[in-house]
Design a protein around this motif. Structure first.
Motif, PDB file in Angstrom:
ATOM      1  N   VAL A 144      10.156   9.452  -6.763  1.00 27.32           N
ATOM      2  CA  VAL A 144      10.947   8.309  -6.283  1.00 27.32           C
ATOM      3  C   VAL A 144      11.384   8.532  -4.846  1.00 27.32           C
ATOM      4  CG1 VAL A 144      13.147   7.113  -6.577  1.00 27.32           C
ATOM      5  CG2 VAL A 144      11.700   7.548  -8.554  1.00 27.32           C
ATOM      6  N   LEU A 145      11.859   9.724  -4.522  1.00 23.05           N
ATOM      7  CA  LEU A 145      12.301  10.015  -3.152  1.00 23.05           C
ATOM      8  C   LEU A 145      11.139   9.907  -2.173  1.00 23.05           C
ATOM      9  CD1 LEU A 145      14.773  12.971  -3.723  1.00 23.05           C
ATOM     10  CD2 LEU A 145      15.323  10.628  -3.061  1.00 23.05           C
ATOM     11  N   TYR A 146       9.965  10.407  -2.553  1.00 18.94           N
ATOM     12  CA  TYR A 146       8.815  10.315  -1.660  1.00 18.94           C
ATOM     13  C   TYR A 146       8.425   8.852  -1.440  1.00 18.94           C
ATOM     14  CZ  TYR A 146       4.208  10.859   0.344  1.00 18.94           C
ATOM     15  OH  TYR A 146       3.126  10.771   1.171  1.00 18.94           O
ATOM     16  N   THR A 147       8.440   8.066  -2.494  1.00 16.11           N
ATOM     17  CA  THR A 147       8.110   6.641  -2.366  1.00 16.11           C
ATOM     18  C   THR A 147       9.113   5.935  -1.468  1.00 16.11           C
ATOM     19  OG1 THR A 147       7.142   6.654  -4.570  1.00 16.11           O
ATOM     20  CG2 THR A 147       7.744   4.516  -3.658  1.00 16.11           C
ATOM     21  N   ALA A 148      10.407   6.217  -1.650  1.00 15.48           N
ATOM     22  CA  ALA A 148      11.434   5.597  -0.809  1.00 15.48           C
ATOM     23  C   ALA A 148      11.274   6.040   0.641  1.00 15.48           C
ATOM     24  CB  ALA A 148      12.828   5.968  -1.321  1.00 15.48           C
ATOM     25  N   TRP A 149      10.953   7.295   0.861  1.00 15.13           N
ATOM     26  CA  TRP A 149      10.782   7.787   2.228  1.00 15.13           C
ATOM     27  C   TRP A 149       9.602   7.089   2.896  1.00 15.13           C
ATOM     28  CZ3 TRP A 149       6.715  10.821   4.285  1.00 15.13           C
ATOM     29  CH2 TRP A 149       6.932  11.251   5.593  1.00 15.13           C
ATOM     30  N   GLN A 150       8.510   6.933   2.181  1.00 14.15           N
ATOM     31  CA  GLN A 150       7.350   6.257   2.741  1.00 14.15           C
ATOM     32  C   GLN A 150       7.655   4.798   3.066  1.00 14.15           C
ATOM     33  OE1 GLN A 150       4.194   7.165   3.618  1.00 14.15           O
ATOM     34  NE2 GLN A 150       4.845   9.283   3.340  1.00 14.15           N
ATOM     35  N   ALA A 151       8.436   4.147   2.204  1.00 13.77           N
ATOM     36  CA  ALA A 151       8.735   2.724   2.401  1.00 13.77           C
ATOM     37  C   ALA A 151       9.752   2.505   3.508  1.00 13.77           C
ATOM     38  CB  ALA A 151       9.248   2.109   1.107  1.00 13.77           C
ATOM     39  N   PRO A 210       0.812  -1.233   0.000  1.00 13.06           N
ATOM     40  CA  PRO A 210       0.000   0.000   0.000  1.00 13.06           C
ATOM     41  C   PRO A 210       0.844   1.281   0.000  1.00 13.06           C
ATOM     42  CG  PRO A 210      -0.878  -1.554   1.595  1.00 13.06           C
ATOM     43  CD  PRO A 210       0.416  -2.118   1.105  1.00 13.06           C
ATOM     44  N   VAL A 211       1.950   1.276   0.710  1.00 13.43           N
ATOM     45  CA  VAL A 211       2.810   2.467   0.735  1.00 13.43           C
ATOM     46  C   VAL A 211       3.412   2.710  -0.639  1.00 13.43           C
ATOM     47  CG1 VAL A 211       4.928   3.428   1.712  1.00 13.43           C
ATOM     48  CG2 VAL A 211       3.303   2.277   3.199  1.00 13.43           C
ATOM     49  N   LEU A 212       3.885   1.645  -1.295  1.00 10.92           N
ATOM     50  CA  LEU A 212       4.448   1.791  -2.637  1.00 10.92           C
ATOM     51  C   LEU A 212       3.382   2.238  -3.633  1.00 10.92           C
ATOM     52  CD1 LEU A 212       6.812  -1.301  -2.807  1.00 10.92           C
ATOM     53  CD2 LEU A 212       7.425   1.076  -2.389  1.00 10.92           C
ATOM     54  N   ASP A 213       2.176   1.687  -3.513  1.00 13.01           N
ATOM     55  CA  ASP A 213       1.088   2.103  -4.402  1.00 13.01           C
ATOM     56  C   ASP A 213       0.737   3.575  -4.190  1.00 13.01           C
ATOM     57  OD1 ASP A 213       0.927  -0.377  -5.552  1.00 13.01           O
ATOM     58  OD2 ASP A 213      -0.788  -1.043  -4.338  1.00 13.01           O
ATOM     59  N   GLN A 214       0.704   3.985  -2.929  1.00 16.42           N
ATOM     60  CA  GLN A 214       0.402   5.388  -2.622  1.00 16.42           C
ATOM     61  C   GLN A 214       1.471   6.299  -3.216  1.00 16.42           C
ATOM     62  OE1 GLN A 214       0.448   6.319   1.526  1.00 16.42           O
ATOM     63  NE2 GLN A 214      -0.371   8.364   1.237  1.00 16.42           N
ATOM     64  N   GLY A 215       2.730   5.915  -3.091  1.00 17.60           N
ATOM     65  CA  GLY A 215       3.808   6.708  -3.674  1.00 17.60           C
ATOM     66  C   GLY A 215       3.699   6.778  -5.188  1.00 17.60           C
ATOM     67  N   ALA A 216       3.363   5.659  -5.810  1.00 20.43           N
ATOM     68  CA  ALA A 216       3.214   5.643  -7.262  1.00 20.43           C
ATOM     69  C   ALA A 216       2.033   6.522  -7.686  1.00 20.43           C
ATOM     70  CB  ALA A 216       3.020   4.209  -7.761  1.00 20.43           C
ATOM     71  N   ARG A 217       0.920   6.450  -6.940  1.00 24.43           N
ATOM     72  CA  ARG A 217      -0.234   7.300  -7.256  1.00 24.43           C
ATOM     73  C   ARG A 217       0.124   8.775  -7.108  1.00 24.43           C
ATOM     74  NH1 ARG A 217      -3.060   3.453  -4.320  1.00 24.43           N
ATOM     75  NH2 ARG A 217      -3.088   4.806  -2.492  1.00 24.43           N
ATOM     76  N   ARG A 269      10.582   4.709   6.150  1.00 20.91           N
ATOM     77  CA  ARG A 269      10.495   5.527   7.358  1.00 20.91           C
ATOM     78  C   ARG A 269      10.469   4.626   8.589  1.00 20.91           C
ATOM     79  NH1 ARG A 269       4.224   7.481   7.040  1.00 20.91           N
ATOM     80  NH2 ARG A 269       3.380   5.388   7.106  1.00 20.91           N
ATOM     81  N   ALA A 270      10.763   5.202   9.729  1.00 18.73           N
ATOM     82  CA  ALA A 270      10.886   4.427  10.973  1.00 18.73           C
ATOM     83  C   ALA A 270       9.501   3.983  11.432  1.00 18.73           C
ATOM     84  CB  ALA A 270      11.559   5.267  12.049  1.00 18.73           C
ATOM     85  N   ASP A 271       9.134   2.797  11.097  1.00 16.00           N
ATOM     86  CA  ASP A 271       7.867   2.215  11.518  1.00 16.00           C
ATOM     87  C   ASP A 271       8.201   0.852  12.106  1.00 16.00           C
ATOM     88  OD1 ASP A 271       5.294   1.540  11.942  1.00 16.00           O
ATOM     89  OD2 ASP A 271       4.661   1.548   9.851  1.00 16.00           O
ATOM     90  N   ASP A 272       8.283   0.789  13.433  1.00 16.36           N
ATOM     91  CA  ASP A 272       8.750  -0.431  14.094  1.00 16.36           C
ATOM     92  C   ASP A 272       7.903  -1.640  13.739  1.00 16.36           C
ATOM     93  OD1 ASP A 272      10.745   0.975  15.266  1.00 16.36           O
ATOM     94  OD2 ASP A 272       9.673   1.313  17.152  1.00 16.36           O
ATOM     95  N   GLU A 273       6.605  -1.453  13.609  1.00 17.32           N
ATOM     96  CA  GLU A 273       5.746  -2.585  13.316  1.00 17.32           C
ATOM     97  C   GLU A 273       5.935  -3.095  11.896  1.00 17.32           C
ATOM     98  OE1 GLU A 273       1.749  -1.586  14.188  1.00 17.32           O
ATOM     99  OE2 GLU A 273       2.138  -1.181  16.284  1.00 17.32           O
ATOM    100  N   LEU A 274       6.516  -2.285  11.037  1.00 23.49           N
ATOM    101  CA  LEU A 274       6.712  -2.688   9.660  1.00 23.49           C
ATOM    102  C   LEU A 274       7.761  -3.776   9.531  1.00 23.49           C
ATOM    103  CD1 LEU A 274       5.891  -2.095   6.741  1.00 23.49           C
ATOM    104  CD2 LEU A 274       7.717  -0.414   6.657  1.00 23.49           C
ATOM    105  N   TRP A 275       8.808  -3.750  10.384  1.00 23.33           N
ATOM    106  CA  TRP A 275       9.945  -4.644  10.230  1.00 23.33           C
ATOM    107  C   TRP A 275      10.030  -5.705  11.318  1.00 23.33           C
ATOM    108  CZ3 TRP A 275      11.551  -3.984   5.581  1.00 23.33           C
ATOM    109  CH2 TRP A 275      11.478  -2.738   5.002  1.00 23.33           C
TER     110      TRP A 275
END
Length: 173
Positions: free
Chosen positions: A147-154, A65-72, A156-162
């Protein structure tokens, strides 16, 4: 030096015990290798059956979803911001070109004569970047921002993500 019969007998007995111990160790090492092989096979099965689907599910729920949001967002920026601006610039440039062509066709003879005179008296100036360069830079900057915004969204420090919510436990045998 000669060894007594008693010592020879003791040495033979010790050598036999050492040989028996060596054979037992070889059998034990063989069993350990079998156990390690089976453990590796079970670990592979566990990875395919438990870990792989959990990782895939987490990837599908959180990363996609984060990558899709960045692409959109990138498409939105290009379609709604960059293309209209570039279209306006190109339209203005073409209008100016058409006006210049209209003026030139009416004054072509005078312009040729004036151009010859001007070339003789004025040295050529260095020209700046052309219209194509400006358009390419604008499109490149817009793509880089997306691209930078997509990378930042993917990333970013989100402990539950990793990190998994609960630790993995050994499967029941």
């Amino acid at each position: 030096m000669s060894i007594s019969r008693k010592r020879k007998k003791e040495l033979r007995r010790l050598q036999n015990e050492a040989n028996q111990l060596w054979e037992n160790q070889q059998i034990l090492v063989g069993h350990a290798a079998d156990v390690a092989r089976e453990a590796g096979r079970q670990l592979g099965n566990f990875g395919r059956e438990q870990v792989g689907p959990a990782v895939q599910d987490t990837y599908n729920r959180r990363v996609v979803p984060v990558l899709d949001q960045g692409a959109r967002l990138g498409r939105h920026v290009v379609d709604d911001k960059v293309v209209p601006i570039v279209g306006g610039v190109v339209g203005s440039a073409l209008t100016a070109w058409d006006l210049a062509n209209a003026k030139r066709s009416g004054l072509e003879k005078n312009v040729r004569t004036a151009t010859k005179n001007v070339r003789k008296s004025v040295q050529p100036q260095k020209q700046g970047p052309g219209l194509g360069s400006v358009i390419a830079v604008i499109l490149g900057v817009a793509a880089a921002v997306g691209v930078l915004y997509t990378a930042w969204q993917a990333l970013r420090a989100d402990d539950e993500l990793w990190v998994a919510d609960d630790p993995l436990s050994a499967p029941d045998a």
